[in-house]
Design a protein around this motif. Structure first.
Motif, mmCIF file in Angstrom:
data_model
loop_
_atom_site.group_PDB
_atom_site.id
_atom_site.type_symbol
_atom_site.label_atom_id
_atom_site.label_comp_id
_atom_site.label_asym_id
_atom_site.label_seq_id
_atom_site.Cartn_x
_atom_site.Cartn_y
_atom_site.Cartn_z
ATOM 1 N N GLU A 137 -77.787 -0.525 -14.417
ATOM 2 C CA GLU A 137 -77.594 0.495 -15.453
ATOM 3 C C GLU A 137 -78.577 0.297 -16.611
ATOM 4 O OE1 GLU A 137 -72.844 1.587 -14.979
ATOM 5 O OE2 GLU A 137 -73.452 -0.053 -16.300
ATOM 6 N N LYS A 142 -72.404 6.032 -10.733
ATOM 7 C CA LYS A 142 -71.087 6.233 -11.351
ATOM 8 C C LYS A 142 -70.038 6.539 -10.290
ATOM 9 C CE LYS A 142 -68.670 8.877 -14.919
ATOM 10 N NZ LYS A 142 -67.501 9.079 -14.064
ATOM 11 N N ASP A 144 -66.749 4.173 -9.457
ATOM 12 C CA ASP A 144 -65.381 4.707 -9.481
ATOM 13 C C ASP A 144 -64.624 4.337 -8.200
ATOM 14 O OD1 ASP A 144 -65.839 5.785 -11.960
ATOM 15 O OD2 ASP A 144 -66.231 7.818 -11.225
#
Length: 464
Positions: free
Chosen positions: A125, A153, A157
């Protein structure tokens, strides 16, 4: 007495030839176009068009000329290094996340794996954020980076859902850093028995690993290929601009000489000062463009070897990605997966196992799969706690299979470092792109066009 040699204006006009006259407007138009004033105007139009083309080439060739050289090559290699770091970080995160679900929540070895996953994701990131800030002037690369960020992302999750189902980690075990946000009340309710939670968590893990292989790593490899191919594509793009930078000014200069000679013979005058000025200016433009491309022959000779080195670098990168994805397959197949046979099929398709030695040393980028075939893949069918525990110990970093994976990964990382150093050396040997003089050449071309207009206008007025 006239100040020039030759006849007075119009002295070169011949008397009308005897013979039948042409009828119709076509004949009169042809006769009008053959007159000296008309030919002067046509010659001026051709010369101005040739000079305009020269100016356009001088300006438009700037990007292609400056792309080929040490400075731009270093930029391309630097961006490809960033893409490689993203790829490596994603693959490491997937390996760590997949290994987590081999172990029960209370297992001490689980916390370091979660911490390793979290560290890899945060490093990716951070690299993505820095790269997106540096890619503002490259919309295509910025779009690729944004795609990776969005897919990361989604991956996080799914892994977080798996971690919540498998069981929470204490804050002390993860250094007071939680890899996932706190779960909502709906997620905390109805988790079921430990066995059911293990199967559900493994299903999440399989979904995450599949998404990593098919979406995230594919996008990261595409970014790496994009960065490394930019410079090589520039080589092909530069060739027509190099030819145009030489041939178009030469064509304009040849046209100036032809018109100068024709005008001198047609009017029996001395050399036209305007055309002479335009010829000198065009010669200067040609010299400026040749100087702007002077580094290109040496760069072009070095590019085939550089291309082979980049291709070898890419092949090593892909073999490393296949090794890490195969290691994740082993972890997921041994865990509480609903499809262990599918994981084994995925592993076998990656061609990671070394064949029979046959008196030769096994390739160091492959692993000996004997322990996997005998102890790991059948462990879930044996139905004994000791067999499963032994298989887990075999594939984690301390076990025999785990050490084989680590050794192969270390070898590929060393080979990749060697490839990177080789590419860096070749880039350093490329000549630096010279200062491009296209803008100045365009202004000199404008001066040449002004000389053409002034010189031919003087001759044209003499024939009015």
């Amino acid at each position: 007495m006239a100040s020039h040699t030759g006849d007075e204006p119009g002295a070169d006009r011949s008397a009308p030839a005897s013979g039948p006259t042409r009828s119709g407007g076509t004949g009169r138009l042809r006769d009008a176009l053959r007159t000296t004033p008309a030919l002067i105007v046509l010659s001026g139009a051709v010369l101005v068009a040739a000079l305009a083309a020269t100016a356009a080439v001088a300006v438009q060739s700037r990007t292609s000329a400056t792309t080929l050289g040490e400075r731009s090559a270093a930029t391309a290699v630097g961006t490809s290094t960033t893409a490689r770091q993203i790829y490596q970080g994603l693959a490491d995160a997937d390996v760590a996340a997949s290994a987590v679900f081999l172990l029960p929540p209370a297992e001490e070895r689980r916390a370091p794996l979660v911490a390793a996953y979290d560290a890899s994701v945060h490093e990716v990131e951070r690299t993505l954020t820095d790269s997106m800030g540096n890619a503002v002037g490259d919309p295509d690369r910025l779009t690729r980076l944004a795609t990776i960020a969005a897919r990361l992302k989604v991956y996080r999750d799914v892994v977080c859902a798996a971690l919540r189902v498998a069981g929470p980690l204490s804050a002390a075990a993860t250094g007071n850093r939680q890899p996932c946000p706190a779960a909502g009340a709906a997620e905390q309710a109805g988790t079921g028995s430990p066995a059911a939670r293990a199967v559900l968590a493994s299903a999440y893990a399989r979904e995450a690993s599949h998404y990593m292989s098919t979406e995230l790593l594919t996008a990261a490899q595409g970014l790496w290929n994009y960065d490394t191919r930019l410079l090589l594509d520039a080589r092909a793009d530069a060739r027509p601009w190099l030819a145009a930078s030489v041939l178009v000014p030469l064509g304009a200069l040849a046209a100036l000489v032809v018109v100068q000679v024709w005008l001198r013979r047609r009017t029996r005058r001395r050399l036209n000062a305007g055309l002479l000025l335009a010829s000198v200016a065009t010669t200067a433009v040609l010299a400026m463009l040749v100087s702007s491309w002077w580094h290109w022959p040496d760069a072009d000779r070095g590019f085939p070897e550089l291309e082979r080195a980049i291709d070898a670098q890419s092949a090593t990168q892909q073999r490393l990605g296949a090794l890490l994805a195969g290691r994740a397959d082993v972890y997921l197949g041994l865990g509480a997966s609903v499809d262990p046979a599918g994981h084994k099929a995925d592993f076998d398709s990656r061609d990671l196992c070394s064949g029979p030695a046959g008196g030769r040393e096994a390739p160091k980028d492959r692993i000996d799969c004997t322990a996997l075939e005998q102890d790991v893949w059948p462990a879930r069918q044996i139905k004994t706690p000791d067999a499963f525990r032994d298989a887990v110990d075999t594939v984690l970093a301390e076990g025999s299979a785990g050490r084989a994976f680590v050794a192969a990964e270390d070898h590929l990382l060393t080979e990749l470092t060697t490839r990177n150093e080789e590419v860096t050396r070749m880039v350093a040997e490329l000549p630096e792109a010279r200062r491009h003089l296209g803008g100045a050449a365009a202004w000199v071309t404008l001066l040449a066009a002004a000389g053409v207009v002034a010189g031919l206008r003087q001759r044209h007025l003499e024939y009015q």
